[in-house]
Design an enzyme around this catalytic site. Structure first.
Site, PDB file in Angstrom:
ATOM      1  N   ASN A   5       8.179  -3.772   3.151  1.00 31.07           N
ATOM      2  CA  ASN A   5       6.766  -3.504   3.425  1.00 31.07           C
ATOM      3  C   ASN A   5       6.377  -3.822   4.863  1.00 31.07           C
ATOM      4  O   ASN A   5       5.658  -3.049   5.514  1.00 31.07           O
ATOM      5  CB  ASN A   5       5.918  -4.317   2.447  1.00 31.07           C
ATOM      6  CG  ASN A   5       4.439  -4.030   2.575  1.00 31.07           C
ATOM      7  OD1 ASN A   5       4.019  -2.886   2.671  1.00 31.07           O
ATOM      8  ND2 ASN A   5       3.642  -5.076   2.584  1.00 31.07           N
TER       9      ASN A   5
ATOM     10  N   HIS B 114       0.830  -1.201   0.000  1.00 29.59           N
ATOM     11  CA  HIS B 114       0.000   0.000   0.000  1.00 29.59           C
ATOM     12  C   HIS B 114       0.866   1.254   0.000  1.00 29.59           C
ATOM     13  O   HIS B 114       1.842   1.342   0.744  1.00 29.59           O
ATOM     14  CB  HIS B 114      -0.863   0.067   1.269  1.00 29.59           C
ATOM     15  CG  HIS B 114      -2.017  -0.864   1.288  1.00 29.59           C
ATOM     16  ND1 HIS B 114      -1.894  -2.183   1.628  1.00 29.59           N
ATOM     17  CD2 HIS B 114      -3.337  -0.654   1.049  1.00 29.59           C
ATOM     18  CE1 HIS B 114      -3.080  -2.757   1.590  1.00 29.59           C
ATOM     19  NE2 HIS B 114      -3.972  -1.849   1.240  1.00 29.59           N
TER      20      HIS B 114
END
Length: 270
Positions: A142, A111
């Site tokens: 991440n 994201h």
């Protein structure tokens, strides 16, 4: 074929304080400017949603940048547990990345604007899973540094009651994944600005007192082996990121404030 610019329209929610549910509104997501001058072209396509704004690159299948405003009131318990979502709002002819492009690739669906910044409702959280908001990230990036800094930004707005203006993206190419040839960025970057306290819009407050705005800029290599590395090791300046990415940050500010924010290098200790 002529491409039609996408603009999502929603009801505006009025609010008066940073702790209110105020900032998941289309007009709040790009208040610092349009870093790439994104518009209707496939190589630099502007998407504006209530949750975030971005400049999408059809050829790479990832955004140049994603921008959003974060307040404590934008966070809740909404949870979306489904697959990542192909963005069917893109005009015909543009690359539409799928969940399967990432499967067994060795990369996370990373994201840019995170779910937890937009989980005041299930629907708002779900919008962050559109694949135009996603880039391939190594799991150690991440799930380590990136996740830790996301949490830091949420804690910052919760502890101060002030909004944080955030932009993130990637640059460079370390190959591609999937049948849609989704580009893997060499670096991921993020800029978070803690807006000065006071009345008026964020731009008004920053222009009036730029030295009171805290600017944290990160450049993180998209590699394995950095999961436990402190995010403070990757602090840089927005000016340096501007040079690396070719983007133009903070164009909505006056020249003096913009210069201050571009060159401010945070210590990571505040």
């Amino acid at each position: 074929m002529k491409l039609t610019r996408l603009v999502c329209v929603v009801s505006l929610v009025a609010a008066t304080t940073a702790s209110s549910f105020a900032f998941i509104i289309t007009s709040y997501q790009m208040v610092l400017g349009n870093p790439s001058g994104a518009g209707s072209g496939a190589s630099n396509y502007l998407i504006q949603r209530p949750q975030y704004a971005l400049g999408y690159v059809s050829s790479s299948g990832i955004p140049k940048w994603v921008a959003w405003s974060l307040s404590s009131g934008d966070q809740g318990s909404g949870r979306y547990d489904g697959n990542f979502i192909t963005d069917t709002s893109l005009p015909a002819g543009m690359k539409r990345v799928t969940h399967a492009d990432y499967t067994n690739s060795g990369f996370d669906r990373g994201h840019m604007s995170p779910n937890a910044d937009r989980n005041i409702t299930l629907d708002h959280a779900k919008q962050t899973f559109l694949l135009t908001n996603i880039q391939p990230q190594r799991p150690d990036n991440n799930q380590g540094i990136w996740a830790n800094f996301e949490t830091y930004c949420r804690n910052l707005t919760n502890s101060t009651g002030r909004e944080v203006l955030i932009m993130s993206g990637g640059y460079g190419s370390a190959g591609t994944i999937g049948t849609n040839s989704v580009t893997v960025p060499t670096y991921n970057w993020k800029i978070a600005i803690l807006v000065p306290a006071g009345s008026g819009s964020p731009i008004t407050r920053i222009n009036a007192n730029p030295s009171a705005a805290r600017v944290i800029a990160l450049r993180v290599p998209n590699v394995a082996g950095i999961r436990t590395t402190p995010w403070t090791n990757y602090i840089t300046t927005a000016s340096s990121l501007q040079g690396s990415t070719g983007l133009s940050f903070f164009t909505a500010l006056n020249s003096a404030a913009r210069t201050t924010l571009l060159n401010d290098q945070d210590t990571g200790t505040n």
